[in-house]
Design a protein around this motif. Structure first.
Motif, short mmCIF file in Angstrom:
data_model
loop_
_atom_site.label_atom_id
_atom_site.label_comp_id
_atom_site.label_asym_id
_atom_site.label_seq_id
_atom_site.Cartn_x
_atom_site.Cartn_y
_atom_site.Cartn_z
N PRO A 1 -68.02 23.58 -45.69
CA PRO A 1 -67.34 24.24 -44.56
C PRO A 1 -66.46 25.41 -45.03
CG PRO A 1 -67.12 21.86 -44.39
CD PRO A 1 -67.70 22.14 -45.74
N TYR A 2 -65.86 25.29 -46.22
CA TYR A 2 -65.02 26.37 -46.76
C TYR A 2 -65.90 27.55 -47.15
CZ TYR A 2 -61.90 22.34 -47.23
OH TYR A 2 -61.16 21.22 -46.99
N LEU A 3 -67.05 27.22 -47.74
CA LEU A 3 -68.01 28.25 -48.13
C LEU A 3 -68.51 29.00 -46.89
CD1 LEU A 3 -69.97 29.66 -50.11
CD2 LEU A 3 -71.37 27.61 -50.10
N LYS A 4 -68.77 28.25 -45.82
CA LYS A 4 -69.27 28.85 -44.58
C LYS A 4 -68.24 29.83 -43.98
CE LYS A 4 -71.29 27.76 -40.11
NZ LYS A 4 -71.60 26.74 -39.11
N LYS A 5 -66.95 29.47 -44.07
CA LYS A 5 -65.90 30.30 -43.47
C LYS A 5 -65.57 31.54 -44.29
CE LYS A 5 -62.30 28.37 -41.19
NZ LYS A 5 -62.31 28.05 -39.77
N ALA A 6 -65.81 31.48 -45.61
CA ALA A 6 -65.48 32.61 -46.48
C ALA A 6 -66.46 33.76 -46.26
CB ALA A 6 -65.49 32.16 -47.94
N ASP A 7 -66.11 34.94 -46.77
CA ASP A 7 -66.98 36.12 -46.58
C ASP A 7 -67.98 36.31 -47.70
OD1 ASP A 7 -65.63 37.29 -44.16
OD2 ASP A 7 -63.92 37.26 -45.55
N PHE A 8 -67.53 36.04 -48.95
CA PHE A 8 -68.38 36.28 -50.11
C PHE A 8 -68.28 35.12 -51.08
CE2 PHE A 8 -66.05 40.21 -48.96
CZ PHE A 8 -67.09 40.99 -48.50
N TYR A 9 -69.33 34.96 -51.89
CA TYR A 9 -69.25 34.01 -53.01
C TYR A 9 -69.12 34.80 -54.29
CZ TYR A 9 -69.58 29.97 -55.88
OH TYR A 9 -69.23 28.99 -56.78
N VAL A 10 -68.16 34.43 -55.15
CA VAL A 10 -68.02 35.10 -56.44
C VAL A 10 -68.23 34.09 -57.56
CG1 VAL A 10 -65.48 34.86 -56.42
CG2 VAL A 10 -66.55 36.57 -57.92
N MET A 11 -69.07 34.45 -58.53
CA MET A 11 -69.26 33.60 -59.71
C MET A 11 -68.84 34.40 -60.94
SD MET A 11 -72.47 31.47 -61.15
CE MET A 11 -72.07 30.03 -60.22
N SER A 12 -67.78 33.91 -61.61
CA SER A 12 -67.22 34.64 -62.76
C SER A 12 -67.59 33.97 -64.08
CB SER A 12 -65.69 34.68 -62.62
OG SER A 12 -65.17 33.37 -62.41
N SER A 13 -68.61 33.11 -64.07
CA SER A 13 -68.94 32.26 -65.23
C SER A 13 -69.31 33.05 -66.48
CB SER A 13 -70.11 31.34 -64.88
OG SER A 13 -69.73 30.42 -63.89
N ARG A 14 -68.93 32.45 -67.61
CA ARG A 14 -69.35 32.99 -68.92
C ARG A 14 -70.78 32.55 -69.23
NH1 ARG A 14 -63.70 32.20 -69.46
NH2 ARG A 14 -62.73 34.07 -70.32
#
Length: 383
Positions: A280-293
């Motif tokens: 539900p939090y993912l649905k409400k947010a605008d973008f997904y950011v992945m900063s993984s090494r």
């Protein structure tokens, strides 16, 4: 009626994690009239235990909660667990006799690469053996060239990205070894993800409508949350207003929270800790950011695509397959500068996210459940 294939699957626990979820997704969709499955977990714990189908024989070495810290009173328990598990590695016949009740298996599967020793020490020399590599082992220092050579003793080596397949085939020494490496997409249950995303929540941390990035994952160094905070601070200082939600726990949680406080980002970054249902939090947010090494196959990116979220991600293993070489999202160099440029692009080019949303809507996503499960069955059946 043909005889059912007897399969042993081994994994550490069924705690929240990509590999654990993958195993449960597969089990829920394998035909029970075709296979007889024993699932052996080292530690009987985790949120996915209740999702294991009732027809699967669940066996375990130990019961108890996972210990992720080094508090003095926990050290003896950790030491006992390590020794107990090691005993079965040193004397595998004890495991097969007392825990697995002398059952003969056709196929033995290590559902995570860390199980390779356990599988290779199996006293059942006639069973076919499969190891599932769920991470970029070429970035893990314990996976020396010698260890990687050992993996070629398996009949099949399942990898979750083209990058991993290429790396493994490069170090293979003959045709049999090359053919043993098979790329398989981790299965994502689209319907389940969409259902869970519609669950009402009352603790979404932001009430304004500033652009919001979300990132979900265990708070470990590999996730790069330290550099994400630095990038966020830099963008804020440049006047590019936005917010970040971090969902997950892990041994760097306090350290990351302290850094967040030191940078004075308490109003624009919220660390929510672990959530059994982050969708539900993912649905409400605008973008997904992945900063993984580094990553293996970042399942969460697939779920972000199912929820039609524009993605910005560092160039880690699996990401080119998932984002179809940048067709479905921004792939940036694996550096702080890369993350900065990617996030800045979304914040300053307003039409970009709409373009990605349209691409995602019409894309044929190869990681859907049915395709992946059918592929795994083919692999098991041909052995």
């Amino acid at each position: 009626m043909p005889q059912k294939k007897k399969i042993l699957i081994r994994i550490g626990s069924l705690r929240h994690g990509g590999a654990e979820k993958v195993v449960v997704n597969f089990l829920k969709n394998l035909p029970k009239d075709k296979y007889e499955v024993d699932l052996l977990i080292n530690l009987y714990t985790g949120m996915y235990i209740k999702e294991v189908p009732s027809w699967v024989n669940l066996r375990y070495l130990l019961k108890g909660e996972m210990i992720t810290t080094n508090k003095p009173h926990e050290i003896p328990v950790k030491a006992f667990r390590v020794l107990y598990q090691k005993m079965f590695l040193w004397f595998p016949s004890l495991l097969y006799k007392f825990v697995l009740k002398n059952k003969k298996y056709d196929v033995e599967i290590g559902a995570i690469h860390g199980m390779y020793r356990e599988l290779l020490s199996s006293p059942q020399k006639d069973s076919k053996k499969i190891i599932w590599i769920q991470n970029d082992i070429f970035n893990l220092k314990e996976y020396t060239p010698d260890v990687i050579r050992q993996l070629f003793r398996f009949d099949r080596i399942l990898v979750i990205s083209n990058k991993l397949k290429e790396e493994m085939q490069k170090v293979s020494q003959n045709d049999r070894e090359k053919k043993a490496v098979v790329k398989i997409f981790n299965p994502i249950d689209k319907k389940d993800t969409l259902n869970k995303a519609n669950t009402p929540i009352d603790d979404y941390p932001f009430s304004n409508d500033l652009p919001t990035f979300i990132t979900i994952g265990t708070v470990y160094p590999q996730k790069g949350y330290d550099r994400l905070l630095d990038v966020h601070k830099k963008l804020i200082n440049e006047g590019l207003k936005h917010q970040i939600i971090i969902i997950g726990d892990g041994f760097e949680f306090e350290k990351t929270q302290t850094k967040l406080n030191q940078l004075g980002l308490q109003d624009t970054v919220k660390m929510l800790g672990f959530r059994s249902n982050p969708y539900p939090y993912l649905k409400k947010a605008d973008f997904y950011v992945m900063s993984s090494r580094h990553e293996g196959f970042p399942t969460i990116i697939a779920e972000a695509l199912i929820l039609n979220k524009p993605v910005v991600s560092t160039d880690v293993s699996g990401i080119k397959d998932l984002l179809q070489d940048g067709q479905l999202g921004l792939i940036t160099p694996n550096s702080e500068e890369g993350i900065y440029e990617g996030m800045k692009k979304f914040l300053s080019e307003k039409e970009l996210s709409a373009r990605y949303e349209n691409e995602i809507k019409t894309a044929d996503l190869p990681f859907v459940l049915e395709k992946s499960v059918a592929h795994l069955q083919d692999i098991i059946d041909e052995l």
